[in-house]
Design a protein around this motif. Structure first.
Motif, PDB file in Angstrom:
ATOM      1  N   ALA A   1       0.835  -1.213   0.000  1.00 32.34           N
ATOM      2  CA  ALA A   1       0.000   0.000   0.000  1.00 32.34           C
ATOM      3  C   ALA A   1       0.867   1.260   0.000  1.00 32.34           C
ATOM      4  O   ALA A   1       0.478   2.295  -0.550  1.00 32.34           O
ATOM      5  N   VAL A   2       2.049   1.167   0.581  1.00 30.60           N
ATOM      6  CA  VAL A   2       2.952   2.324   0.615  1.00 30.60           C
ATOM      7  C   VAL A   2       3.326   2.758  -0.802  1.00 30.60           C
ATOM      8  O   VAL A   2       3.490   3.943  -1.093  1.00 30.60           O
ATOM      9  N   LEU A   3       3.411   1.783  -1.711  1.00 27.25           N
ATOM     10  CA  LEU A   3       3.801   2.093  -3.088  1.00 27.25           C
ATOM     11  C   LEU A   3       2.731   2.882  -3.849  1.00 27.25           C
ATOM     12  O   LEU A   3       3.015   3.463  -4.902  1.00 27.25           O
ATOM     13  N   SER A   4       1.509   2.898  -3.341  1.00 26.72           N
ATOM     14  CA  SER A   4       0.403   3.471  -4.121  1.00 26.72           C
ATOM     15  C   SER A   4       0.486   4.985  -4.260  1.00 26.72           C
ATOM     16  O   SER A   4      -0.187   5.568  -5.100  1.00 26.72           O
ATOM     17  N   ASP A   5       1.320   5.626  -3.448  1.00 31.57           N
ATOM     18  CA  ASP A   5       1.503   7.070  -3.604  1.00 31.57           C
ATOM     19  C   ASP A   5       2.018   7.409  -4.997  1.00 31.57           C
ATOM     20  O   ASP A   5       1.654   8.406  -5.592  1.00 31.57           O
ATOM     21  N   ALA A   6       2.872   6.524  -5.500  1.00 39.32           N
ATOM     22  CA  ALA A   6       3.526   6.788  -6.782  1.00 39.32           C
ATOM     23  C   ALA A   6       2.554   6.723  -7.953  1.00 39.32           C
ATOM     24  O   ALA A   6       2.758   7.370  -8.971  1.00 39.32           O
ATOM     25  N   THR A   7       1.511   5.914  -7.826  1.00 39.53           N
ATOM     26  CA  THR A   7       0.604   5.743  -8.952  1.00 39.53           C
ATOM     27  C   THR A   7      -0.702   6.514  -8.754  1.00 39.53           C
ATOM     28  O   THR A   7      -1.630   6.365  -9.537  1.00 39.53           O
ATOM     29  N   ALA A   8      -0.770   7.330  -7.711  1.00 43.46           N
ATOM     30  CA  ALA A   8      -2.009   8.076  -7.455  1.00 43.46           C
ATOM     31  C   ALA A   8      -2.304   9.013  -8.621  1.00 43.46           C
ATOM     32  O   ALA A   8      -1.401   9.613  -9.195  1.00 43.46           O
TER      33      ALA A   8
END
Lengths: 241, 196
Positions: free
Chosen positions: A46-53
């Motif tokens: 879930a931490v990675l989802s900032d990049a694809t927001a």
């Protein structure tokens, strides 16, 4: 610890089929340390989802709020439908009210009605918002909701005492080029136009007048700008009685 | 008798920055205003993730809508002792998106039996790796071995099962299973993700 434990990573990534998932779910129920590990690995991705927001499509918010307003929530404890029934209807009504007010307040939906519709659109939106709030707060307000076969939902909250209703149209299929959805108040089998959505629009919140004594609210697909009477079969019809 | 949620029809004031766990608990109590604020905070991340997986923007919109309604419907199941609201919501989003991709893939496979996976996952992987604005995430991804990183990102953004991943990477099944797990553990430790 068995070999199944190595599936924790694949499980957290949804990289297993349904059969394995079901088996691993059973394993998790008996293995608290595995459950904790899976939870942390899920959080990690879930931490990675900032990049694809990215900004969601503008109509999505209104559609989500309208649909959730008409969706009862799952309660964890006690499931006694006979006892719950009246409360559920009341809760849905309040939820719908809150959602619609949130929409009006945010200006996310707007009142997209063509100029030939029954009620005045020159009035400021806030006046309409107040009327909508009044309908939702009316003691005799009743909520009905229908799923449209081709997709989407229509929810109507009607107050006979105020002679008004609020219709929330959510995520219908596209009406097609040069077409629009039109709302009808149906009394004694005769439909009267209650507003036309903007051409191509698939979601909207509408204030409908003159609903006292009416039997139903209908929605049809019409040429953009609307018709005098429905030219096509109704997409859906919600009974007010 | 459980107390009813507040019966106010006014929108609650939005906290800034919003505490998503709290908003999700309020939503679970039937508070639509809190749910709207939760939507505003999480929808870009959910939609962005879903679009990377399903590819088609219209389909991504549809899946995101279903996901958010499911979040509303099942919000009583959220328990902050077992994870954050962001983690919980994105797990639902990921699961739904992967379901859709696999269903579409199965339909395509029925039509033509040629399973040449032509989707350019590599692009997504490059994008995800490059676009990480947080230096920590980029650094931690790069600290993984090549096979760990590829296995994790192919599965997560490609919607592939570990079997598919093994096939694509020409590696043995147990190896991929293990690499997914130890890669994720390394990523977790590098990012300092800890619960409870």
């Amino acid at each position: 610890m068995t070999d199944i434990h190595t599936l924790a990573g694949a499980y957290a990534l949804d990289a297993i089929d349904e059969l394995e998932r079901a088996r691993f779910d059973r394993h998790l129920a008996e293995c608290p340390s595995c459950a904790a590990e899976v939870a942390e690995l899920t959080e990690t991705m879930a931490v990675l989802s900032d990049a694809t927001a990215e900004a969601p499509p503008p109509g999505l918010r209104a559609a989500v709020l309208a649909r959730s307003a008409a969706t009862p929530q799952t309660r964890l404890a006690e499931r006694r439908p006979a006892v719950r029934r009246p409360a559920v209807r009341w809760q849905r009504l309040v939820a719908a009210a809150a959602a619609i007010i949130a929409l009006g307040g945010a200006g996310a939906v707007g009142y997209q009605v063509a100029s030939n519709s029954a009620h005045s659109h020159n009035a400021p939106a806030s006046a309409e918002s107040k009327k909508i709030a009044a309908v939702l707060a009316a003691p005799d307000a009743r909520l009905t909701s229908a799923k449209v076969t081709e997709g989407g939902h229509v929810t109507v909250i009607a107050s006979p005492s105020l002679d008004e209703a609020v219709a929330v149209v959510a995520r219908l299929p596209s009406p097609g080029l040069g077409h629009a959805y039109q709302l009808w108040v149906i009394s004694h089998g005769t439909p009267r136009s209650a507003g036309v959505l903007a051409a191509g629009s698939t979601s909207a919140t509408e204030l409908l007048s003159g609903v006292r004594g009416a039997q139903a609210i209908g929605v049809s697909r019409e040429p953009a700008g609307g018709s005098r009477t429905p030219t096509q079969p109704l997409v859906t019809q919600l009974s007010l009685t | 008798m459980t107390p009813e949620p507040e019966r106010t029809l006014e929108r609650p004031q939005r906290p800034a920055p919003p505490d998503l766990d709290k908003l999700l608990y309020s939503a679970a109590a039937g508070d639509q205003g809190a749910f709207a604020a939760l939507y505003d905070a999480i929808a870009p991340r959910a939609y962005g993730l879903i679009r990377r997986i399903v590819r088609d923007p219209a389909l991504a919109e549809e899946v995101t809508q279903d996901v958010m309604v499911e979040v509303w419907r099942t919000s009583a199941r959220f328990d902050s002792k077992r994870g954050t609201a962001v983690g919980w919501i994105l797990a639902i989003a990921h699961h739904r998106a992967v379901d859709r991709v696999r269903a579409e893939q199965a339909a395509t496979d029925r039509e033509r039996r040629t399973t040449t996976a032509s989707v350019p996952f590599d692009e997504v992987i490059a994008e995800v790796t490059a676009r990480q604005e947080q230096l920590a995430v980029r650094r931690c991804l790069q600290a993984l071995t090549g096979i760990q990183r590829e296995a994790i990102l192919l599965a997560y953004y490609g919607g592939l099962t570990y079997r598919d991943v093994a096939e694509r990477l020409g590696a043995a099944l147990p190896t991929i299973k293990t690499r997914m797990r130890d890669g994720l553990i390394r990523l977790r430790d590098c990012l300092g993700v800890a619960l409870g």
